[in-house]
Design an enzyme around this catalytic site. Structure first.
Site, short mmCIF file in Angstrom:
data_model
loop_
_atom_site.label_atom_id
_atom_site.label_comp_id
_atom_site.label_asym_id
_atom_site.label_seq_id
_atom_site.Cartn_x
_atom_site.Cartn_y
_atom_site.Cartn_z
N GLY A 243 1.04 -1.33 -0.16
CA GLY A 243 -0.11 0.03 -0.08
C GLY A 243 0.87 1.18 0.11
O GLY A 243 2.13 1.13 0.05
N LEU A 244 0.35 2.59 -0.17
CA LEU A 244 1.14 3.83 -0.16
C LEU A 244 1.66 3.94 1.02
O LEU A 244 1.28 3.37 2.05
CB LEU A 244 0.00 4.75 -0.53
CG LEU A 244 -0.79 4.75 -1.87
CD1 LEU A 244 -1.99 5.72 -1.68
CD2 LEU A 244 0.09 5.28 -3.01
N SER A 245 2.53 4.82 1.22
CA SER A 245 3.37 5.48 2.28
C SER A 245 2.24 5.87 3.09
O SER A 245 1.34 6.51 2.89
CB SER A 245 4.37 6.39 1.81
OG SER A 245 5.05 6.90 2.82
N GLY B 207 -0.68 2.74 6.52
CA GLY B 207 -0.91 1.82 7.93
C GLY B 207 0.00 0.48 7.69
O GLY B 207 -0.29 -0.32 8.59
N LYS B 208 0.88 0.13 6.93
CA LYS B 208 1.54 -1.04 6.55
C LYS B 208 2.44 -1.36 7.83
O LYS B 208 2.34 -2.45 8.60
CB LYS B 208 2.52 -1.16 5.45
CG LYS B 208 1.61 -0.81 4.14
CD LYS B 208 2.91 -1.03 3.08
CE LYS B 208 3.83 -0.01 3.12
NZ LYS B 208 3.54 1.48 3.06
N SER B 209 3.26 -0.43 8.46
CA SER B 209 4.01 -0.60 9.50
C SER B 209 3.09 -0.92 10.81
O SER B 209 3.37 -1.73 11.77
CB SER B 209 5.17 0.47 9.66
OG SER B 209 5.77 0.50 8.62
N SER C 101 5.95 -1.61 -2.06
CA SER C 101 6.15 -2.87 -3.17
C SER C 101 4.89 -2.40 -4.52
O SER C 101 3.89 -2.99 -4.45
CB SER C 101 5.74 -4.17 -2.74
OG SER C 101 4.63 -4.43 -1.71
S1 ADX Z 1 9.26 0.43 -2.16
O1 ADX Z 1 8.65 0.92 -3.27
O2 ADX Z 1 10.54 -0.20 -2.51
O3 ADX Z 1 8.51 -0.88 -1.67
P1 ADX Z 1 9.80 0.81 0.67
O4 ADX Z 1 8.62 0.25 1.25
O5 ADX Z 1 10.86 0.20 0.68
O6 ADX Z 1 9.35 1.16 -0.79
O7 ADX Z 1 9.95 2.37 1.44
C1 ADX Z 1 9.13 3.22 1.48
C2 ADX Z 1 9.28 4.50 2.52
O8 ADX Z 1 10.48 5.21 2.09
C3 ADX Z 1 8.13 5.25 2.55
O9 ADX Z 1 7.31 5.01 3.57
C4 ADX Z 1 8.94 6.77 2.68
O10 ADX Z 1 9.02 6.86 4.26
C5 ADX Z 1 10.15 6.70 2.03
N1 ADX Z 1 10.45 7.18 0.82
C6 ADX Z 1 11.32 8.01 0.49
N2 ADX Z 1 11.38 8.32 -0.92
C7 ADX Z 1 10.23 7.75 -1.28
C8 ADX Z 1 10.00 7.75 -2.62
N3 ADX Z 1 10.35 8.25 -3.49
N4 ADX Z 1 8.76 6.93 -2.92
C9 ADX Z 1 8.24 6.31 -2.00
N5 ADX Z 1 8.57 6.33 -0.57
C10 ADX Z 1 9.72 6.92 -0.24
#
Ligand code: ADX
Length: 197
Positions: free
Chosen positions: A35-37, A40-42, A109
């Site tokens: 899901g998006l940043s 609520g994943k963590s 992801s």
């Molecule tokens: S993933 O896209 O490669 O799966 P992952 O879950 O490891 O991402 O890391 C995401 C976290 O990195 C976000 O929760 C946010 O805090 C941070 N972050 C920093 N830059 C980015 C970006 N460009 N896109 C998304 N998340 C980012």
């Protein structure tokens, strides 16, 4: 993908993954939260770990942000680097499952084919996909790290949901919108789902 090196062989030990799981009295699985940043994943991941632990299960959380401080510290957010981030995390989940643990992976992801790769690495029967469908505007209002605001001003490139895509899962095992469902209720539904498998 095949190993780069050809002069390597596998060595089998004397303890199987079944032996290790039996010792712990559980069936290993990987719960993959996508899901998006700020969706609520963590929060759900760590609450689920706590709940499973209280039920006597040995678990481990692989959190995207945390892994990016160590194992994945050399990776950024390009399509290729995110894919490598997910590949390494899935390989780690596979090892921890082999060790008998229940793994909870919490990573944005964002791409379907990367999540399909994770499923393939971990094994279809061990992979549980949970989609946190919390809408972008809620995630953006929460903005706990101020990253959405920075992405909106163009300070952060390729930010998921703003300037990089998020592909919604087509057939997740469970979906929760954390702006509508309370954390403990979501955790209970995940536990029920795991027990039913
Ligand atoms: S993933 O896209 O490669 O799966 P992952 O879950 O490891 O991402 O890391 C995401 C976290 O990195 C976000 O929760 C946010 O805090 C941070 N972050 C920093 N830059 C980015 C970006 N460009 N896109 C998304 N998340 C980012």
């Amino acid at each position: 993908m095949k190993p780069k090196q050809t002069n390597i062989e596998r060595f089998s030990g004397h303890v199987s993954s079944g032996d290790r799981a039996a010792l712990l009295g559980q069936r290993p699985l990987t719960v993959w939260l996508t899901g998006l940043s700020a969706s609520g994943k963590s929060t759900i991941g760590y609450a689920l770990e706590r709940r499973l632990l209280s039920l006597g299960h040995a678990c481990y959380v692989l959190d995207g942000d945390n892994l990016r401080h160590g194992l994945n510290r050399d990776l950024g957010f390009s399509v290729t680097e995110r894919r490598e981030n997910i590949r390494r995390t899935a390989e780690m989940a596979k090892l921890l499952n082999d060790a008998g643990l229940i793994v909870i992976a919490a990573l944005i992801s964002p791409r379907r084919d990367d999540r399909a790769m994770a499923r393939e690495i971990i094994g279809d029967s061990l992979f549980v996909e949970i989609y946190l469908s919390t809408p972008l505007d809620t995630c953006e209002q929460r903005d706990p790290k101020g990253l959405y605001a920075r992405a909106r001003c163009g300070e952060i490139a390729e930010f998921t949901g703003i300037s990089a895509p998020y592909e919604t899962p087509l057939d997740p095992d469970l979906t929760f919108d954390t702006s509508r469902t309370e954390i403990h209720a979501s955790v209970s539904l995940i536990v029920e789902h795991l027990q039913s498998r």
